[in-house]
Write a protein that holds these residues in place. Structure first.
Motif, PDB file in Angstrom:
ATOM      1  N   ASN A 108      -3.878   1.159  -4.796  1.00  0.00           N
ATOM      2  CA  ASN A 108      -3.405   2.470  -4.336  1.00  0.00           C
ATOM      3  C   ASN A 108      -3.977   3.636  -5.141  1.00  0.00           C
ATOM      4  N   ARG A 116       0.812  -1.218   0.000  1.00  0.00           N
ATOM      5  CA  ARG A 116       0.000   0.000   0.000  1.00  0.00           C
ATOM      6  C   ARG A 116       0.844   1.265   0.000  1.00  0.00           C
ATOM      7  N   ASP A 117       2.126   1.140   0.270  1.00  0.00           N
ATOM      8  CA  ASP A 117       3.017   2.303   0.268  1.00  0.00           C
ATOM      9  C   ASP A 117       3.748   2.476  -1.057  1.00  0.00           C
ATOM     10  N   THR A 138      -1.469  -3.440  -7.626  1.00  0.00           N
ATOM     11  CA  THR A 138      -1.000  -2.324  -6.803  1.00  0.00           C
ATOM     12  C   THR A 138      -1.547  -0.992  -7.313  1.00  0.00           C
TER      13      THR A 138
END
Length: 295
Positions: free
Chosen positions: A218, A185-186, A214
């Motif tokens: 995100n 998530r980063d 991803t």
């Protein structure tokens, strides 16, 4: 020189200063600043004078008011690691610790150190033990209180991809994630662009699926650099498909995945641009109404 210093920065400095009379222009250090320091460091390193580069860095470091830029520090670490000595790793680690304590941005120094450990033929590790080797390096830095920012890993990955070491780039990233340094998530689009380069070269379909997952998770919008890599990837796979006498089916399947991925992300970018334009138009309308209300 560095061997006698035993990893102690003060001893190391004394050894450098003993060579002062052997260095051309040793009596005239002149004024310094980030730009002039960078120019001096680049010049002397280009001439092969790592000792002189380290001496200048120490001169700058000795001034508590001097600003040491990330580039200058990175070159100092490079000069140290390029020395012909057995314990330069210890000296470099001490330089990192001292610079971190002073508040210097050590990201470029960390990058150079990690790359050197990965690429140095005398570092004592085998290709099959890449992840264990990377884990050991990261643990050593962590024990010294030196964190590795994600931008350092991305920069390293891009450098390794530039050199054709796509497997090493992925190995570093996977170990970084496994150590809990960053979560999915980063992950930013710059991280994904680096990973895309590696996955494309290695024809890794699962990697592409992880990238798409991803992006969705995100809510990321691929930038021009990301889309350019996708275009290059499609072109290269088509070329391989045309020239290949074997693995044709694999190339076709991978190309189909790439084309579907490209079209979906292209539509996403177009939709984002449209939304942005609409939002801008609404904002301009509100601002214009406010201006007219003040008249």
């Amino acid at each position: 020189l560095i061997r006698d210093a035993r990893g102690n920065r003060m001893h190391f400095t004394r050894h450098l200063l003993r060579l002062e009379n052997l260095l051309p222009g040793h009596g005239d250090t002149g004024s310094h600043g980030p730009e002039s320091d960078l120019k001096i460091m680049r010049t002397v390193i280009a001439k092969g004078s790592n000792v002189k580069a380290l001496k200048h860095y120490d001169y700058v470091f000795s001034d508590p008011e001097a600003h040491i830029s990330p580039n200058v520090f990175g070159l100092a670490i490079k000069a140290c690691l390029d020395m012909d000595s057995g314990n330069k790793m210890d000296v470099a680690m001490q330089m990192l610790a001292d610079a971190k304590e002073r508040g210097v941005d050590i990201s470029q120094g960390v990058t150079r150190l990690l790359l050197w450990r990965i690429e140095d033929p005398h570092s004592g590790w085998k290709e099959g033990h890449l992840k264990a080797h990377i884990h050991g390096m990261m643990s050593t830095l962590t024990e010294q209180g030196i964190d590795i920012p994600v931008n350092v890993i991305v920069h390293m990955g891009n450098l390794l991809c530039d050199r054709g070491a796509h497997g090493k780039a992925l190995g570093i990233w996977e170990e970084y994630m496994a150590d809990g340094k960053v979560s999915q998530r980063d992950v930013s689009i710059s991280c994904l662009t680096m990973l895309l380069r590696a996955y494309l070269q290695m024809r890794n379909t699962e990697g592409l699926q992880w990238i798409m997952q991803t992006i969705s998770m995100n809510k990321l919008t691929p930038d021009k650099s990301f889309m350019t890599q996708l275009k290059f990837g499609k072109r290269n796979v088509k070329k391989a498909l045309f020239e290949s006498s074997g693995k044709v089916e694999h190339h076709r399947e991978f190309l189909a995945v790439l084309e579907a991925m490209y079209e979906r992300l292209k539509a996403q970018r177009a939709s984002q641009v449209k939304k942005s334009s609409s939002a801008t138009a609404r904002l301009m309308g509100i601002m214009q109404e406010a201006v007219e209300a003040e008249k």
